[in-house]
Design a protein around this motif. Structure first.
Motif, PDB file in Angstrom:
ATOM      1  N   ASP A 220       0.840  -1.206   0.000  1.00  0.00           N
ATOM      2  CA  ASP A 220       0.000   0.000   0.000  1.00  0.00           C
ATOM      3  C   ASP A 220       0.877   1.259   0.000  1.00  0.00           C
ATOM      4  O   ASP A 220       0.786   2.102   0.891  1.00  0.00           O
ATOM      5  CB  ASP A 220      -0.933  -0.042   1.226  1.00  0.00           C
ATOM      6  N   VAL A 221       1.743   1.333  -0.991  1.00  0.00           N
ATOM      7  CA  VAL A 221       2.657   2.465  -1.130  1.00  0.00           C
ATOM      8  C   VAL A 221       2.607   2.927  -2.583  1.00  0.00           C
ATOM      9  O   VAL A 221       2.688   2.108  -3.501  1.00  0.00           O
ATOM     10  CB  VAL A 221       4.106   2.046  -0.771  1.00  0.00           C
ATOM     11  N   HIS A 222       2.449   4.235  -2.773  1.00  0.00           N
ATOM     12  CA  HIS A 222       2.311   4.779  -4.131  1.00  0.00           C
ATOM     13  C   HIS A 222       3.692   5.051  -4.734  1.00  0.00           C
ATOM     14  O   HIS A 222       4.597   5.502  -4.040  1.00  0.00           O
ATOM     15  CB  HIS A 222       1.507   6.079  -4.057  1.00  0.00           C
ATOM     16  N   PRO A 223       3.855   4.778  -6.056  1.00  0.00           N
ATOM     17  CA  PRO A 223       5.180   4.952  -6.668  1.00  0.00           C
ATOM     18  C   PRO A 223       5.677   6.393  -6.683  1.00  0.00           C
ATOM     19  O   PRO A 223       6.880   6.611  -6.824  1.00  0.00           O
ATOM     20  CB  PRO A 223       4.982   4.438  -8.101  1.00  0.00           C
TER      21      PRO A 223
ATOM     22  N   VAL B 204      13.567 -14.153   8.461  1.00  0.00           N
ATOM     23  CA  VAL B 204      13.312 -13.430   7.209  1.00  0.00           C
ATOM     24  C   VAL B 204      12.139 -12.464   7.396  1.00  0.00           C
ATOM     25  O   VAL B 204      12.180 -11.308   6.969  1.00  0.00           O
ATOM     26  CB  VAL B 204      13.014 -14.422   6.055  1.00  0.00           C
ATOM     27  N   GLU B 205      11.129 -12.948   8.075  1.00  0.00           N
ATOM     28  CA  GLU B 205       9.943 -12.125   8.300  1.00  0.00           C
ATOM     29  C   GLU B 205      10.311 -10.862   9.095  1.00  0.00           C
ATOM     30  O   GLU B 205       9.845  -9.761   8.787  1.00  0.00           O
ATOM     31  CB  GLU B 205       8.911 -12.962   9.070  1.00  0.00           C
ATOM     32  N   ARG B 206      11.148 -11.038  10.084  1.00  0.00           N
ATOM     33  CA  ARG B 206      11.561  -9.894  10.916  1.00  0.00           C
ATOM     34  C   ARG B 206      12.295  -8.862  10.047  1.00  0.00           C
ATOM     35  O   ARG B 206      12.037  -7.670  10.119  1.00  0.00           O
ATOM     36  CB  ARG B 206      12.466 -10.403  12.035  1.00  0.00           C
ATOM     37  N   HIS B 207      13.185  -9.357   9.194  1.00  0.00           N
ATOM     38  CA  HIS B 207      13.965  -8.462   8.331  1.00  0.00           C
ATOM     39  C   HIS B 207      13.057  -7.691   7.370  1.00  0.00           C
ATOM     40  O   HIS B 207      13.166  -6.468   7.229  1.00  0.00           O
ATOM     41  CB  HIS B 207      14.988  -9.282   7.551  1.00  0.00           C
ATOM     42  N   MET B 208      12.150  -8.411   6.727  1.00  0.00           N
ATOM     43  CA  MET B 208      11.285  -7.759   5.737  1.00  0.00           C
ATOM     44  C   MET B 208      10.332  -6.770   6.407  1.00  0.00           C
ATOM     45  O   MET B 208      10.024  -5.709   5.860  1.00  0.00           O
ATOM     46  CB  MET B 208      10.507  -8.812   4.938  1.00  0.00           C
ATOM     47  N   LYS B 209       9.857  -7.117   7.591  1.00  0.00           N
ATOM     48  CA  LYS B 209       8.952  -6.194   8.294  1.00  0.00           C
ATOM     49  C   LYS B 209       9.680  -4.922   8.689  1.00  0.00           C
ATOM     50  O   LYS B 209       9.108  -3.828   8.644  1.00  0.00           O
ATOM     51  CB  LYS B 209       8.375  -6.867   9.548  1.00  0.00           C
ATOM     52  N   ARG B 210      10.949  -5.062   9.049  1.00  0.00           N
ATOM     53  CA  ARG B 210      11.722  -3.882   9.412  1.00  0.00           C
ATOM     54  C   ARG B 210      11.804  -2.932   8.203  1.00  0.00           C
ATOM     55  O   ARG B 210      11.644  -1.720   8.335  1.00  0.00           O
ATOM     56  CB  ARG B 210      13.126  -4.310   9.861  1.00  0.00           C
ATOM     57  N   LEU B 211      12.019  -3.483   7.037  1.00  0.00           N
ATOM     58  CA  LEU B 211      12.063  -2.654   5.823  1.00  0.00           C
ATOM     59  C   LEU B 211      10.687  -2.047   5.517  1.00  0.00           C
ATOM     60  O   LEU B 211      10.571  -0.861   5.194  1.00  0.00           O
ATOM     61  CB  LEU B 211      12.556  -3.467   4.626  1.00  0.00           C
ATOM     62  N   ALA B 212       9.656  -2.876   5.628  1.00  0.00           N
ATOM     63  CA  ALA B 212       8.299  -2.393   5.318  1.00  0.00           C
ATOM     64  C   ALA B 212       7.916  -1.244   6.242  1.00  0.00           C
ATOM     65  O   ALA B 212       7.269  -0.277   5.827  1.00  0.00           O
ATOM     66  CB  ALA B 212       7.293  -3.537   5.441  1.00  0.00           C
ATOM     67  N   ASN B 213       8.352  -1.339   7.495  1.00  0.00           N
ATOM     68  CA  ASN B 213       7.964  -0.311   8.463  1.00  0.00           C
ATOM     69  C   ASN B 213       8.628   1.034   8.216  1.00  0.00           C
ATOM     70  O   ASN B 213       8.254   2.036   8.807  1.00  0.00           O
ATOM     71  CB  ASN B 213       8.278  -0.787   9.888  1.00  0.00           C
ATOM     72  N   LYS B 214       9.632   1.062   7.355  1.00  0.00           N
ATOM     73  CA  LYS B 214      10.271   2.332   7.031  1.00  0.00           C
ATOM     74  C   LYS B 214       9.456   3.156   6.036  1.00  0.00           C
ATOM     75  O   LYS B 214       9.789   4.302   5.763  1.00  0.00           O
ATOM     76  CB  LYS B 214      11.657   2.088   6.427  1.00  0.00           C
ATOM     77  N   ASN B 215       8.465   2.543   5.443  1.00  0.00           N
ATOM     78  CA  ASN B 215       7.655   3.250   4.442  1.00  0.00           C
ATOM     79  C   ASN B 215       6.401   3.837   5.085  1.00  0.00           C
ATOM     80  O   ASN B 215       5.853   3.258   6.019  1.00  0.00           O
ATOM     81  CB  ASN B 215       7.236   2.287   3.319  1.00  0.00           C
ATOM     82  N   THR B 216       5.955   4.952   4.569  1.00  0.00           N
ATOM     83  CA  THR B 216       4.663   5.495   5.001  1.00  0.00           C
ATOM     84  C   THR B 216       3.566   4.802   4.203  1.00  0.00           C
ATOM     85  O   THR B 216       3.553   4.853   2.967  1.00  0.00           O
ATOM     86  CB  THR B 216       4.598   7.017   4.741  1.00  0.00           C
ATOM     87  N   VAL B 217       2.672   4.135   4.915  1.00  0.00           N
ATOM     88  CA  VAL B 217       1.598   3.392   4.255  1.00  0.00           C
ATOM     89  C   VAL B 217       0.493   4.357   3.836  1.00  0.00           C
ATOM     90  O   VAL B 217       0.034   5.165   4.646  1.00  0.00           O
ATOM     91  CB  VAL B 217       1.043   2.329   5.223  1.00  0.00           C
ATOM     92  N   ALA B 218       0.100   4.277   2.578  1.00  0.00           N
ATOM     93  CA  ALA B 218      -0.904   5.199   2.042  1.00  0.00           C
ATOM     94  C   ALA B 218      -2.172   5.210   2.886  1.00  0.00           C
ATOM     95  O   ALA B 218      -2.736   6.268   3.175  1.00  0.00           O
ATOM     96  CB  ALA B 218      -1.220   4.828   0.595  1.00  0.00           C
ATOM     97  N   GLY B 219      -2.595   4.026   3.310  1.00  0.00           N
ATOM     98  CA  GLY B 219      -3.861   3.932   4.046  1.00  0.00           C
ATOM     99  C   GLY B 219      -3.800   4.468   5.463  1.00  0.00           C
ATOM    100  O   GLY B 219      -4.824   4.576   6.136  1.00  0.00           O
ATOM    101  N   ASP B 220      -2.597   4.791   5.937  1.00  0.00           N
ATOM    102  CA  ASP B 220      -2.470   5.277   7.314  1.00  0.00           C
ATOM    103  C   ASP B 220      -2.572   6.793   7.430  1.00  0.00           C
ATOM    104  O   ASP B 220      -2.559   7.321   8.538  1.00  0.00           O
ATOM    105  CB  ASP B 220      -1.104   4.857   7.895  1.00  0.00           C
ATOM    106  N   VAL B 221      -2.577   7.488   6.301  1.00  0.00           N
ATOM    107  CA  VAL B 221      -2.543   8.952   6.337  1.00  0.00           C
ATOM    108  C   VAL B 221      -3.559   9.504   5.344  1.00  0.00           C
ATOM    109  O   VAL B 221      -4.007   8.781   4.449  1.00  0.00           O
ATOM    110  CB  VAL B 221      -1.130   9.476   5.947  1.00  0.00           C
TER     111      VAL B 221
END
Lengths: 527, 463
Positions: A125-128, B52-69
């Motif tokens: 859920d991230v826009h390009p 692996v899951e821990r590593h990937m989640k750490r990366l995912a959490n660095k992004n701002t999720v569109a649905g959260d804002v």
């Protein structure tokens, strides 16, 4: 319980079923359910979502272009939709159901962890076009994946945006074209061995090159002397597949690369079969200038009934400045950088010692991000040790199949040495007018997906079998038994094979009729 | 090594059957110079599922999720609500892990779905035939231009300046080897698209004119006159749509005379995914052009017992048969994304799509009215569907977007990011609204925008 025939019950309607084994009123057979088309069960006024009703008085700014006529769509409620698609899914074979020995296409187990990771909201859920500060994790995924690809291939840079293998081929060839043009060298010809995938010549032709074939030796490899003889100042590139589509390693690739480079051309390697050598051989060490990597084949992203794929292209230092953006490259200090449009010129000046001369954009946005997360998850799971084991087990399984069947089936290159990840057979010894297609359809009745058929074109009635590393010995033994018995029937001319499959959701489909009068869209029956 | 079923005993038994003493014997054809003995240095060893899951989640959490804002980005990728059952269906192993349906007897699920998908797309676009999908909207756009040159035997394509600049760049990249493209560098900054200017560029050498609907600024206009003008000169009209939901509210390109309609199907079922995989849609209004279409096609036929069934068809146009004479080199489609699109479309149906479109448009009108009230902001568009352009009166939109992000609002796409060289677009902000946008989100965007514009921190844009 009284069986229907004892009770005197008879079906009340005609049922189109020539086998006479199962006669039912509905056309269903226990768990094998017939499913009508969506348009035959849905309605224009049915919907499976809850949305606000249209407020006809709300202001509109549609320039008077309101869509007034019916669109021609139908809806299903949620339970009907789930049932429709679940029933359709049951008409499909997939790697989750059983063995899928497709040579050159690589159907291996698709770990569900990959799916779970790709669906993390931080990736899904991230826009390009979000500000770069808000997508650092996504860019790190691309960087980390690039790191793996560069280490595994021994190359310098990787273009991330190509959307599939063939798109990657085009990317590589356009890099070559741009590099040649940058040095004022207008070459016209691309050499392609005759065993190449059809995408190779199509790609070269799309980049406006003239395609010339290079023959294969009787041993199923590129004819080195013929290739060398054809090299010259008009040859832009040689496209070569290694391991090749006969399932063999090209031991002369280093020598081929040297000769091509000496003649001023570039070497494109079709990386479709990289899964056979990952962790054991680095294409960069063989002098390759460009190679696409089908992430689904080597790194287990799912095929999805035909896509999406993903085809990052690894490149030599000579081609790196010409590739499309965004890309990732390794600098002298060993660090891998993701370079986007904004930094491209500066990066090129600092690290390539010149201007960025990208040949252009290949696609909107960053490429197949959802595939990058899946592939990276798989790489991390296997690690450097596991990926090497992947290649070894795939090659072991393929050679086991080759040696277990070479006594019964024509195996044209069995004497050429070990095969790599796939074993090749032909239909030369079949009797009674039977062909490879008949054996393939017989394979369906045995519960297996057929192997790749009629490819490569250099072998009559080719059957290309690729077990991959994720099949157990028990599965492979069962497959060998079935294959052997089908081969024996085909050689004996058992005509019953011509009617196969008998136990599939459909019997043989009339492909000629479909092409003669194409019906490509549902139309309402006339009232 | 949880994915590798062979045991060491299996391996030695199999090597014995082959007649090899070790696995290295199977790699004898690899020249010594290229052999790797140990695992590649610099790469980690295998890891557990949990690690692996821990590593990937750490990366995912660095992004701002569109649905959260509060979220207002569009420009070719839109955030819509995807019903839960869409993902349930596409995760079924028989769809997810199936191969291309070359063995139709055991691939009827994929094939029937594709036939239904083709019908949905063709009807949505107002066309006779749609294919089984391409990579994405931008590559579909290039394929449309290439097809137009085959059909008309002319080489020149005229691209609207209000075509998504990425799409325009893809076409120009590909055409530099095969044709000739005339493209406007940027759209005119005005309330309505410049159709007369575009029409004037069509001449006898034109294979096609390519226009986006709604265009990159969110504007919509009647294309019928453009279609007539193109046809008068023997050219085809290619219409690009990046927001299929719009076609639940506005006339289809086919209705207005488009010959080839292409677009991005990401809006329905697929999700944002940081840019891909997406779903290229491709359709032709007149069935006579079907043999010049690129990509896969699924057709209806019967089996040996006379039962209805489906197969891939007309493959004599394709690379695996025609090799260097093929209509394209593409070897796959976006099958799984097509499935997601089709399931979402089935859940909506005609009624749901129209309601979804109406709700998108209603909220966009609310947002446009509210943002136009912010001092220093003006609305460009006369007409739009769910995306429109606002002008920030002297402020650089790129920096406004960054400031909004710092305040937890993803406020739109700066048109300067898409047209870096065009000065007059640097203060234009493209704002997209969908049914996932709330009226509170709109209020937050407006008030934060107002606060930022008032602050002196944002420099005046170069005029």
């Amino acid at each position: 319980m009284n069986a229907p025939n004892k009770s005197g019950w008879k079906p009340q309607m005609e049922v189109a079923d020539a086998t006479g084994e199962t006669v039912t009123t509905t056309g269903n057979r226990a768990l094998m359910l017939e499913e009508p088309l969506l348009f035959e069960i849905g309605h224009a006024q049915t919907t499976g979502v809850d949305l606000p009703e249209i407020d006809a008085s709300a202001p509109r700014r549609l320039a008077g272009l309101e869509r007034d006529e019916p669109i021609g769509l139908v809806g299903l409620t949620e339970p009907e939709a789930v049932r429709h698609y679940t029933r359709l899914s049951r008409q499909n074979y997939g790697i989750d159901l059983g063995f899928f020995p497709l040579g050159s296409c690589t159907m291996k187990h698709n770990p569900r962890l990959n799916e779970k990771m790709a669906r993390l909201p931080g990736f899904a859920d991230v826009h390009p076009l979000q500000p770069v500060s808000t997508v650092q994790g996504a860019l790190e995924v691309m960087n980390e994946l690039a790191h793996w690809l560069l280490d595994l291939t021994g190359m310098n840079a990787v273009a991330m945006s190509p959307k599939a293998g063939a798109h990657g081929e085009l990317c590589g060839i356009l890099c070559i074209r741009a590099a040649l043009e940058a040095r004022g060298d207008a070459r016209e010809v691309v050499l392609v061995p005759e065993s190449a995938h059809g995408t190779n010549p199509a790609t070269a032709a799309f980049a406006n090159y003239r395609v010339e074939n290079i023959p294969a030796t009787p041993q199923g490899r590129v004819d080195l002397e013929a290739l060398k003889a054809r090299l010259g100042p008009d040859v832009a590139a040689v496209m070569i597949t290694n391991p090749n589509t006969c399932g063999l390693f090209e031991p002369d690739l280093r020598e081929i690369s040297d000769a091509v480079h000496e003649a001023g051309g570039f070497v494109y390697c079709d990386g479709a079969n990289f899964n056979a050598i990952v962790g054991r051989v680095r294409p960069g060490d063989l002098g390759v200038d460009a190679m696409h990597i089908n992430l689904h084949k080597t790194f287990s992203t799912p095929h999805g009934g035909g896509g999406p794929g993903s085809g990052p292209v690894v490149l030599s230092e000579a081609l790196a400045p010409f590739m499309p953006l965004p890309y990732t490259a390794r600098t002298k200090d060993g660090v891998v950088h993701l370079v986007e449009e904004e930094q491209a010129d500066e990066f090129a000046r600092t690290h390539f010692g010149g201007e960025m001369s990208s040949f252009g954009r290949m696609t909107a946005f960053h490429g197949q991000m959802g595939m990058f997360t899946r592939a990276l998850t798989y790489m991390l799971s296997h690690g450097a040790d596991g990926l090497k084991q992947v290649a070894e087990d795939a090659v072991l399984n393929a050679n086991y199949i080759l040696r277990s069947l070479e006594d019964v089936l024509h195996a044209p290159y069995a004497d050429s040495g070990p095969c790599m990840h796939e074993a090749l057979f032909g239909d030369k010894d079949f009797g009674g007018g039977l062909s490879t297609l008949d054996l393939a359809k017989g394979m369906i009745d045995e519960g297996f997906h057929p192997m790749t058929v009629y490819f490569p074109l250099v072998v009559h009635g080719a059957m290309l079998v690729e077990p991959t590393e994720t099949e157990s010995k028990a599965t492979i033994d069962q497959f060998i038994t079935a294959f052997r018995s089908l081969a024996e029937r085909a050689i004996a001319g058992d005509e019953s094979l011509k009617q196969a499959p008998y136990f599939a959701p459909r019997r043989r489909l009339d492909e000629t009729a479909a092409a003669r009068k194409p019906k490509l869209k549902w139309e309402a029956p006339e009232a | 090594m949880r994915y590798l079923p062979l045991t060491d005993t299996d391996r030695s038994d199999m090597l014995a059957k082959i007649g090899a003493s070790s696995i290295d014997d199977l790699f004898v054809d690899v020249p010594e110079v290229a052999r790797l003995d140990g695992p590649i240095r610099g790469l980690p060893m295998h890891a557990s599922e949990m690690a692996v899951e821990r590593h990937m989640k750490r990366l995912a959490n660095k992004n701002t999720v569109a649905g959260d804002v509060p979220f207002f980005l569009g420009a070719g990728a839109y955030r819509h609500h995807v019903p839960a059952s869409v993902d349930t269906v596409i995760q079924r192993g028989e769809f997810l892990t199936a191969y291309t349906p070359y063995q139709p007897e055991i691939a009827q699920g994929t094939l029937q779905m594709l036939f239904e998908f083709q019908t949905q797309v063709a009807n949505l676009y107002g066309c006779a035939v749609a294919n089984a999908s391409l990579y994405d909207g931008s590559t579909a756009c290039w394929e449309a231009v290439a097809m137009a040159t085959r059909v008309t035997r002319k080489k020149r394509a005229v691209l609207s300046g209000a075509l998504h600049p990425h799409y325009s760049e893809v076409v120009k990249t590909m055409a530099q080897f095969t044709g000739d493209v005339i493209a406007d560098s940027a759209p005119a900054i005005q309330a309505d698209p410049d159709m007369e200017g575009l029409t004037a560029r069509i001449d006898e050498d034109t294979a096609c004119v390519v226009v986006q609907y709604p265009d990159i600024l969110g504007r919509i206009t009647d294309l019928s006159a453009l279609a007539d003008a193109a046809h008068d000169k023997g050219a085809l009209l290619v219409v690009v749509n990046t927001e299929p939901v719009a076609l639940g509210a506005i006339k289809s390109p086919g209705e207005m005379g488009a010959d080839i309609v292409v677009g991005e199907g990401q809006s329905l079922g697929v999700g944002l995914q940081f840019g891909g995989p997406y779903l290229g849609l491709f359709a032709v209004r007149d069935a006579k052009h079907v043999r010049q279409m690129p990509g896969r096609l699924c057709g209806e036929t019967v089996d040996a017992e006379g039962k209805r069934g489906f197969v891939l068809t007309l493959s004599t146009r394709e690379q695996h048969i025609r090799r260097e004479k093929a209509t394209s080199n593409i070897c796959t489609n976006s099958g799984l994304c097509a499935l997601a699109f089709s399931v979402h479309m089935t859940l909506l149906g005609e009624k749901g799509l129209r309601e979804l479109a109406a709700e998108n448009h209603r909220l966009a009108c609310v947002a446009a009215d509210r943002l136009a009230k912010v001092p220093g902001v003006s609305l460009l568009n006369n007409a739009f569907f769910n995306e429109f352009t606002i002008m920030l009166d002297g402020k650089p939109a790129r920096e406004v977007v960054r400031s909004l992000a710092d305040r937890g609002v993803l406020g739109g796409v700066s048109l300067g990011r898409l047209y870096p060289g065009v000065e007059r677009l640097q203060q234009a902000l493209l704002v997209a609204v969908t049914e996932t946008t709330t009226e509170d989100d709109i209020e937050t965007l407006a008030s934060q925008l107002e606060a930022i514009i008032k602050e002196s921190g944002i420099k005046e844009a170069a005029q």
